[in-house]
Design a protein around this motif. Sequence first.
Motif, PDB file in Angstrom:
ATOM      1  N   ARG A  27     -14.668  12.614  22.244  1.00 15.99           N
ATOM      2  CA  ARG A  27     -14.893  12.985  23.636  1.00 15.99           C
ATOM      3  C   ARG A  27     -13.897  14.092  23.952  1.00 15.99           C
ATOM      4  N   THR A  33     -30.733  14.381  23.165  1.00 14.73           N
ATOM      5  CA  THR A  33     -30.614  12.943  23.375  1.00 14.73           C
ATOM      6  C   THR A  33     -30.645  12.212  22.044  1.00 14.73           C
ATOM      7  N   CYS A  93     -20.765  13.192  25.703  1.00 14.96           N
ATOM      8  CA  CYS A  93     -21.960  12.358  25.802  1.00 14.96           C
ATOM      9  C   CYS A  93     -21.758  11.295  26.871  1.00 14.96           C
ATOM     10  N   ARG A  94     -22.872  10.802  27.347  1.00 15.48           N
ATOM     11  CA  ARG A  94     -22.840   9.695  28.293  1.00 15.48           C
ATOM     12  C   ARG A  94     -24.114   8.890  28.112  1.00 15.48           C
ATOM     13  N   ALA A  95     -24.030   7.629  28.490  1.00 10.89           N
ATOM     14  CA  ALA A  95     -25.222   6.780  28.425  1.00 10.89           C
ATOM     15  C   ALA A  95     -26.259   7.335  29.388  1.00 10.89           C
ATOM     16  N   ARG A  96     -27.480   7.358  28.923  1.00 13.82           N
ATOM     17  CA  ARG A  96     -28.581   7.896  29.741  1.00 13.82           C
ATOM     18  C   ARG A  96     -28.986   6.864  30.779  1.00 13.82           C
ATOM     19  N   THR A 142     -28.136   1.451  23.332  1.00 12.72           N
ATOM     20  CA  THR A 142     -27.873   2.455  24.359  1.00 12.72           C
ATOM     21  C   THR A 142     -28.456   3.801  23.954  1.00 12.72           C
ATOM     22  N   ASP A 143     -28.956   4.523  24.927  1.00  8.71           N
ATOM     23  CA  ASP A 143     -29.442   5.882  24.719  1.00  8.71           C
ATOM     24  C   ASP A 143     -28.426   6.842  25.324  1.00  8.71           C
ATOM     25  N   TYR A 144     -28.253   8.003  24.696  1.00  3.61           N
ATOM     26  CA  TYR A 144     -27.218   8.946  25.114  1.00  3.61           C
ATOM     27  C   TYR A 144     -27.780  10.336  25.369  1.00  3.61           C
ATOM     28  N   GLU A 146     -17.593  16.071  21.007  1.00  3.05           N
ATOM     29  CA  GLU A 146     -18.754  15.399  21.590  1.00  3.05           C
ATOM     30  C   GLU A 146     -18.556  15.206  23.087  1.00  3.05           C
ATOM     31  N   ASN A 157     -26.389  14.152  25.216  1.00  2.57           N
ATOM     32  CA  ASN A 157     -25.314  14.778  24.446  1.00  2.57           C
ATOM     33  C   ASN A 157     -25.192  16.277  24.683  1.00  2.57           C
TER      34      ASN A 157
END
Length: 119
Positions: free
Chosen positions: A36, A80, A110-113, A87-89, A108, A91
Motif C-alpha cells: 500500500r 479489478t 487497492c480497496r475492497a469494492r 473480497t473483490d478489489y 499497490e 486496484n
Amino acid sequence: MSRTRAWLDGYITAWQTENPDDVRAIFTDDAEYWFRPDDPDPARGIDAILAAWPEPEGADPQHQLDVLVENDDVGIVTGTIDYPGGTDYVNLWEVHFAPDGRAKKFVEWCRARSESDSA
C-alpha cells in the motif's frame, strides 16, 4: 506491446504459476514492493518479495487489469480483481521501471469494492 503491458502480462503469469523464476523476471534484485502507498515495511529486495509473494488463493481469482497510462519510467495499471467467495478489489498499481523493463518499485493502491462501484 507497451512496456507496462508486457510487465503486467509477466505479473499475471507469476501470480498464476507462483514460480520464483517468473517473479524474478519482473522485479529487479533490489526492487521494492509496497503493498500500500503508506506501507511502513515494504518488501525490499527480490528475496523479500519472494517471501511475501501471495500464497495460492485456493479459488481462481478473476481479474480485469489494464494499462491506464505510461511513460519510459512509470506505468499505471488499473482494474479489478474478484476472489470467488471472498473480497473483490478495485486496484491502481504504480510500476517504476528499471532500464531492462523489470520493476524497481511497485506500489499497490487497492480497496475492497463496494456495491456502489458497480452502479
